[in-house]
Design a protein around this motif. Structure first.
Motif, PDB file in Angstrom:
ATOM      1  N   ASN A 192       0.828  -1.210   0.000  1.00 30.64           N
ATOM      2  CA  ASN A 192       0.000   0.000   0.000  1.00 30.64           C
ATOM      3  C   ASN A 192       0.861   1.258   0.000  1.00 30.64           C
ATOM      4  O   ASN A 192       0.560   2.233  -0.682  1.00 30.64           O
ATOM      5  N   PHE A 193       1.944   1.211   0.774  1.00 33.33           N
ATOM      6  CA  PHE A 193       2.849   2.356   0.856  1.00 33.33           C
ATOM      7  C   PHE A 193       3.532   2.595  -0.487  1.00 33.33           C
ATOM      8  O   PHE A 193       3.669   3.742  -0.936  1.00 33.33           O
ATOM      9  N   ASP A 194       3.948   1.509  -1.145  1.00 39.62           N
ATOM     10  CA  ASP A 194       4.577   1.619  -2.467  1.00 39.62           C
ATOM     11  C   ASP A 194       3.583   2.164  -3.496  1.00 39.62           C
ATOM     12  O   ASP A 194       3.942   2.993  -4.347  1.00 39.62           O
ATOM     13  N   ASP A 195       2.341   1.692  -3.433  1.00 41.75           N
ATOM     14  CA  ASP A 195       1.302   2.168  -4.355  1.00 41.75           C
ATOM     15  C   ASP A 195       1.065   3.665  -4.171  1.00 41.75           C
ATOM     16  O   ASP A 195       0.902   4.410  -5.140  1.00 41.75           O
ATOM     17  N   LEU A 196       1.027   4.084  -2.913  1.00 40.07           N
ATOM     18  CA  LEU A 196       0.805   5.497  -2.608  1.00 40.07           C
ATOM     19  C   LEU A 196       1.933   6.353  -3.176  1.00 40.07           C
ATOM     20  O   LEU A 196       1.691   7.371  -3.833  1.00 40.07           O
ATOM     21  N   ASN A 197       3.177   5.934  -2.937  1.00 44.08           N
ATOM     22  CA  ASN A 197       4.321   6.689  -3.434  1.00 44.08           C
ATOM     23  C   ASN A 197       4.348   6.732  -4.956  1.00 44.08           C
ATOM     24  O   ASN A 197       4.675   7.762  -5.553  1.00 44.08           O
ATOM     25  N   LEU A 198       4.013   5.603  -5.590  1.00 47.53           N
ATOM     26  CA  LEU A 198       3.991   5.540  -7.047  1.00 47.53           C
ATOM     27  C   LEU A 198       2.944   6.506  -7.602  1.00 47.53           C
ATOM     28  O   LEU A 198       3.211   7.256  -8.552  1.00 47.53           O
ATOM     29  N   PHE A 199       1.764   6.494  -7.017  1.00 46.30           N
ATOM     30  CA  PHE A 199       0.685   7.377  -7.471  1.00 46.30           C
ATOM     31  C   PHE A 199       1.072   8.839  -7.285  1.00 46.30           C
ATOM     32  O   PHE A 199       0.828   9.680  -8.161  1.00 46.30           O
ATOM     33  N   ASN A 200       1.699   9.143  -6.155  1.00 49.18           N
ATOM     34  CA  ASN A 200       2.143  10.516  -5.899  1.00 49.18           C
ATOM     35  C   ASN A 200       3.160  10.970  -6.939  1.00 49.18           C
ATOM     36  O   ASN A 200       3.078  12.084  -7.467  1.00 49.18           O
ATOM     37  N   GLN A 201       4.126  10.114  -7.223  1.00 46.16           N
ATOM     38  CA  GLN A 201       5.168  10.461  -8.190  1.00 46.16           C
ATOM     39  C   GLN A 201       4.584  10.662  -9.587  1.00 46.16           C
ATOM     40  O   GLN A 201       4.988  11.568 -10.323  1.00 46.16           O
ATOM     41  N   GLN A 202       3.623   9.827  -9.948  1.00 48.78           N
ATOM     42  CA  GLN A 202       2.993   9.956 -11.259  1.00 48.78           C
ATOM     43  C   GLN A 202       2.215  11.267 -11.370  1.00 48.78           C
ATOM     44  O   GLN A 202       2.230  11.924 -12.420  1.00 48.78           O
ATOM     45  N   ASN A 203       1.553  11.647 -10.300  1.00 50.88           N
ATOM     46  CA  ASN A 203       0.805  12.906 -10.301  1.00 50.88           C
ATOM     47  C   ASN A 203       1.736  14.113 -10.398  1.00 50.88           C
ATOM     48  O   ASN A 203       1.439  15.091 -11.093  1.00 50.88           O
ATOM     49  N   ILE A 204       2.872  14.032  -9.712  1.00 51.45           N
ATOM     50  CA  ILE A 204       3.856  15.118  -9.785  1.00 51.45           C
ATOM     51  C   ILE A 204       4.410  15.237 -11.200  1.00 51.45           C
ATOM     52  O   ILE A 204       4.555  16.347 -11.738  1.00 51.45           O
ATOM     53  N   MET A 205       4.708  14.094 -11.828  1.00 51.81           N
ATOM     54  CA  MET A 205       5.214  14.101 -13.194  1.00 51.81           C
ATOM     55  C   MET A 205       4.185  14.714 -14.148  1.00 51.81           C
ATOM     56  O   MET A 205       4.527  15.456 -15.072  1.00 51.81           O
ATOM     57  N   LEU A 206       2.914  14.410 -13.913  1.00 50.26           N
ATOM     58  CA  LEU A 206       1.851  14.960 -14.743  1.00 50.26           C
ATOM     59  C   LEU A 206       1.779  16.477 -14.602  1.00 50.26           C
ATOM     60  O   LEU A 206       1.605  17.210 -15.587  1.00 50.26           O
TER      61      LEU A 206
END
Length: 227
Positions: A192-206
């Motif tokens: 869950n923690f990895d998923d959260l970080n991945l989603f955050n990073q993708q949103n920042i890249m966007l």
């Protein structure tokens, strides 16, 4: 779950509406549940660890008293005395081993709940930033909210497993089964923690991709604390 996160990013890219003005969105209802449950687990674990540590001290002192008596007896007396006290002496060691084992379990559970706390803190940090980022559209923010709710709900399931473990110490659950559940809960929290970080990073890249000028890019980086 990672495939789901990637799909979420694609959905964000496909959503089309006017860019919204920066504004705040309500706190996710699930967040308070996650916080309350995690706090309850940590409090319960701290209390149990304290009791077990006190019991450990008592057992260790009891063992020392037995050993002191043994050291004062003559060899022929030791043999006779040991027969009478064998079960009691054995009981001290067995109980101490059991208590130390429980403390190990509780410390492991506490590590898991700390990871859960870190997950919540990272979610709050990122969510508060995304809500203020004018590069995201209102409908995208609402979609993020649904994704975050899903991740938090999954983490609650893991904490539910922790409650099962806490209850198991008063039942006949085997150590093997108990360890299996603990490891499963730990793996799920990590995921869950990895998923959260991945989603955050993708949103920042966007957000960076939508920056129109280099100055906008630098502003986004500064906003999210990117070097």
């Amino acid at each position: 779950m990672k495939a789901r996160i990637f799909t979420c990013l694609i959905c964000l890219l496909l959503i089309s509406t006017s860019v919204r003005p920066a504004e705040k969105t309500a706190v996710l209802p699930i967040l308070e549940i996650v916080k309350a449950v995690t706090k309850k687990v940590i409090k319960a674990i701290d209390l149990r660890i304290q009791k077990l540590q006190n019991k450990t001290i008592w057992l260790q002192n009891a063992q020392k008293k037995v050993e002191n008596v043994l050291s004062k007896l003559k060899l022929d007396e030791i043999s006779d005395w040991t027969k009478k006290q064998k079960e009691l002496y054995k009981g001290y060691y067995e109980e101490l081993a059991k208590v130390k084992s429980l403390i190990t379990y509780y410390q492991r559970i506490k590590e898991i709940t700390k990871k859960q706390t870190s997950l919540v803190q990272e979610y709050e940090r990122a969510w508060n930033l995304f809500k203020q980022d004018s590069n995201f559209k209102e409908i995208e923010i609402e979609y993020m909210e649904r994704v975050y709710s899903g991740i938090l709900e999954e983490s609650v399931k893991s904490i539910d497993q922790i409650f099962l473990i806490l209850d198991s110490f008063s039942t006949q659950m085997s150590d093997l089964k108990r360890l299996e559940i603990i490891n499963k809960a730990a793996d799920e929290i990590d995921s869950n923690f990895d998923d959260l970080n991945l989603f955050n990073q993708q949103n920042i890249m966007l957000s960076l991709q939508r920056a129109k000028t280099q100055a906008d890019v630098n502003q986004v980086k500064q906003f999210y604390g990117i070097p």
